[in-house]
Design a protein around this motif. Sequence first.
Motif, PDB file in Angstrom:
ATOM      1  N   ILE A  98      -5.653  -5.112   9.060  1.00 56.22           N
ATOM      2  CA  ILE A  98      -4.889  -4.188   7.525  1.00 56.22           C
ATOM      3  C   ILE A  98      -4.517  -4.041   7.792  1.00 56.22           C
ATOM      4  O   ILE A  98      -3.975  -3.116   8.758  1.00 56.22           O
ATOM      5  N   THR A  99      -3.467  -4.474   5.955  1.00 62.73           N
ATOM      6  CA  THR A  99      -1.971  -4.303   6.146  1.00 62.73           C
ATOM      7  C   THR A  99      -1.657  -3.123   4.896  1.00 62.73           C
ATOM      8  O   THR A  99      -2.826  -3.669   3.381  1.00 62.73           O
ATOM      9  N   LEU A 100      -1.203  -2.654   4.479  1.00 63.18           N
ATOM     10  CA  LEU A 100      -0.941  -1.252   3.309  1.00 63.18           C
ATOM     11  C   LEU A 100       0.436  -1.696   2.902  1.00 63.18           C
ATOM     12  O   LEU A 100       1.243  -2.505   3.627  1.00 63.18           O
ATOM     13  N   SER A 101       0.943  -2.195   1.834  1.00 62.50           N
ATOM     14  CA  SER A 101       1.808  -2.020   1.014  1.00 62.50           C
ATOM     15  C   SER A 101       2.708  -0.638   1.657  1.00 62.50           C
ATOM     16  O   SER A 101       2.233  -0.034   1.924  1.00 62.50           O
ATOM     17  N   LYS A 102       3.617  -1.284   0.788  1.00 57.20           N
ATOM     18  CA  LYS A 102       4.847  -0.031   1.228  1.00 57.20           C
ATOM     19  C   LYS A 102       4.941   1.188   0.567  1.00 57.20           C
ATOM     20  O   LYS A 102       5.410   2.262   0.803  1.00 57.20           O
ATOM     21  N   ASP A 103       3.234   1.792  -0.517  1.00 59.45           N
ATOM     22  CA  ASP A 103       3.248   2.829  -0.937  1.00 59.45           C
ATOM     23  C   ASP A 103       3.142   3.992  -0.215  1.00 59.45           C
ATOM     24  O   ASP A 103       2.977   4.884  -0.276  1.00 59.45           O
ATOM     25  N   PHE A 104       2.774   3.059   0.929  1.00 56.38           N
ATOM     26  CA  PHE A 104       1.343   3.929   2.047  1.00 56.38           C
ATOM     27  C   PHE A 104       2.293   4.366   3.296  1.00 56.38           C
ATOM     28  O   PHE A 104       1.928   5.832   3.885  1.00 56.38           O
ATOM     29  N   CYS A 105       3.512   3.703   2.513  1.00 56.66           N
ATOM     30  CA  CYS A 105       4.996   4.313   3.776  1.00 56.66           C
ATOM     31  C   CYS A 105       5.233   5.708   4.169  1.00 56.66           C
ATOM     32  O   CYS A 105       5.708   6.337   3.090  1.00 56.66           O
ATOM     33  N   GLY A 106       5.369   6.137   5.413  1.00 55.79           N
ATOM     34  CA  GLY A 106       4.990   7.774   5.441  1.00 55.79           C
ATOM     35  C   GLY A 106       4.158   8.266   5.347  1.00 55.79           C
ATOM     36  O   GLY A 106       4.037  10.099   5.700  1.00 55.79           O
ATOM     37  N   LYS A 146      -2.702   3.539  12.674  1.00 57.50           N
ATOM     38  CA  LYS A 146      -4.507   4.012  13.483  1.00 57.50           C
ATOM     39  C   LYS A 146      -4.506   5.318  13.000  1.00 57.50           C
ATOM     40  O   LYS A 146      -6.076   6.500  13.702  1.00 57.50           O
ATOM     41  N   ASP A 147      -3.633   5.819  11.713  1.00 54.90           N
ATOM     42  CA  ASP A 147      -3.672   7.353  11.214  1.00 54.90           C
ATOM     43  C   ASP A 147      -4.924   7.178  10.605  1.00 54.90           C
ATOM     44  O   ASP A 147      -4.709   7.810   9.301  1.00 54.90           O
ATOM     45  N   LEU A 148      -6.862   7.596  10.895  1.00 55.54           N
ATOM     46  CA  LEU A 148      -6.980   7.309   9.995  1.00 55.54           C
ATOM     47  C   LEU A 148      -7.888   8.800   9.288  1.00 55.54           C
ATOM     48  O   LEU A 148      -8.239   8.527   8.591  1.00 55.54           O
ATOM     49  N   LYS A 149      -7.566   9.133   9.724  1.00 57.33           N
ATOM     50  CA  LYS A 149      -7.520  11.209   9.140  1.00 57.33           C
ATOM     51  C   LYS A 149      -6.551  11.090   7.635  1.00 57.33           C
ATOM     52  O   LYS A 149      -6.665  12.040   7.159  1.00 57.33           O
ATOM     53  N   LYS A 150      -5.445  10.677   7.489  1.00 59.95           N
ATOM     54  CA  LYS A 150      -4.487  10.822   7.041  1.00 59.95           C
ATOM     55  C   LYS A 150      -4.663  10.068   6.177  1.00 59.95           C
ATOM     56  O   LYS A 150      -4.388   9.844   4.350  1.00 59.95           O
TER      57      LYS A 150
END
Length: 400
Positions: free
Chosen positions: A118-126, A131-135
């Motif tokens: 699963i790739t997330l966009s740079k919007d999620f960076c930071g 594997k940080d599912l809680k956030k």
Amino acid sequence: MKNIRKNLLLVSAILFMATISAFKYPAAEVIKLGFIPLTDCAPLVAAKELGLFAKYGVNVELSKEASWANIRDKVLNGELDGAHCLYSMPMSVYTGIGGKAGSEMKIAMTLNNNGQAITLSKDFCGLVGFKDLKKVNGAIAEIKKRKEVTFAMTFPGGTHDIWLRNWMAASGVNQKSVGIITIPPPQMVANMKVDNMEGFCVGEPWNGVAVAQNVGFTHIASQDIWKNHPEKALVVNKDFATNKKEDLKKVMKAIIEAQRWLDNMSNRKKAAAWLSKPYYVNAPVSVLEARLLGSNDLGCDLGVQKYKDDYMTFYNNGIVATPKKSYVMWFLAQYVRFGMLKSAPDYKGISEKLVLDDLFAEVAKEMSVPVQPDMQAFKTTLDVNFDPNNIAGYLSTTKK
């Protein structure tokens, strides 16, 4: 004149013998196998490049296809005899989620385990790490203050769809609160570039390509969702399975030999070079090679994740290839769990109809491949125990 006559007679004799040979030894009928440009089409590519199809006496032509819907349609209408295919596509199609209900695509064998992400966009960076599912849920809420959040997968009810939904369930995300769209694998990175989605689940190398192009980052690999999960299968049409059984067995033998070759890690650089060609995957060899070797540059300053025993595997001492009815049942249960089916399907009947386990057992015996036990309970990494003999019990305890 004598020499000319002799030469003409010689040519005539050669042509006559060639004609006789053609009748006596007709050219092998072409078997057409489709594939999608993904790293895990490697068993078909290696079998072709190593001459293994020819070794086993079959004339196989590989056909690069644009989407999983193309694969579905061409397998069902006979344009393709079979294909590199999402393991769960036959169930999705048969139940009417991803095709005409009742249409049969047969699972002959498993091609690989692991190796999606699963790739997330740079919007999620930071906002969320590896594997940080809680956030995840909080990060989605933060982004939704500015825009809607959409995720992409590759085929309704396909493996990528199910990994995505399992990840959302484990992260506490209400799946009705986000958009879920279908995009063919090679188009994922381009669509993320133009902001059509904030995340996607797809096979390699497209997660690695997103990192290399600084478009997104790898948030979690599919083996972190379910270690050694079934991913792609050799799926064939009903006619080929029924009427050309011996040819299918030869195809399977060539692929098994290719799987063994691929799991010799010293061969993976060569495999990456083949896959990088325009007529196969058409992606940077460096990205293909790194993730085939279990080295995932995550992007977003998250460093490199090294997978030791759960990178993409093709043979794994014979564990990979067995097609399992219990896996078919697990995917069917996910369709019920996530509301894709409104009522319980015929788990046993569908698995028996779609899995060619008897044929695989014949091939496995001839190739000295250990057939893996089936119909046993198992547990994925992010889920509760699944017992194929008590699916109702499983569904009563799962997160939606």
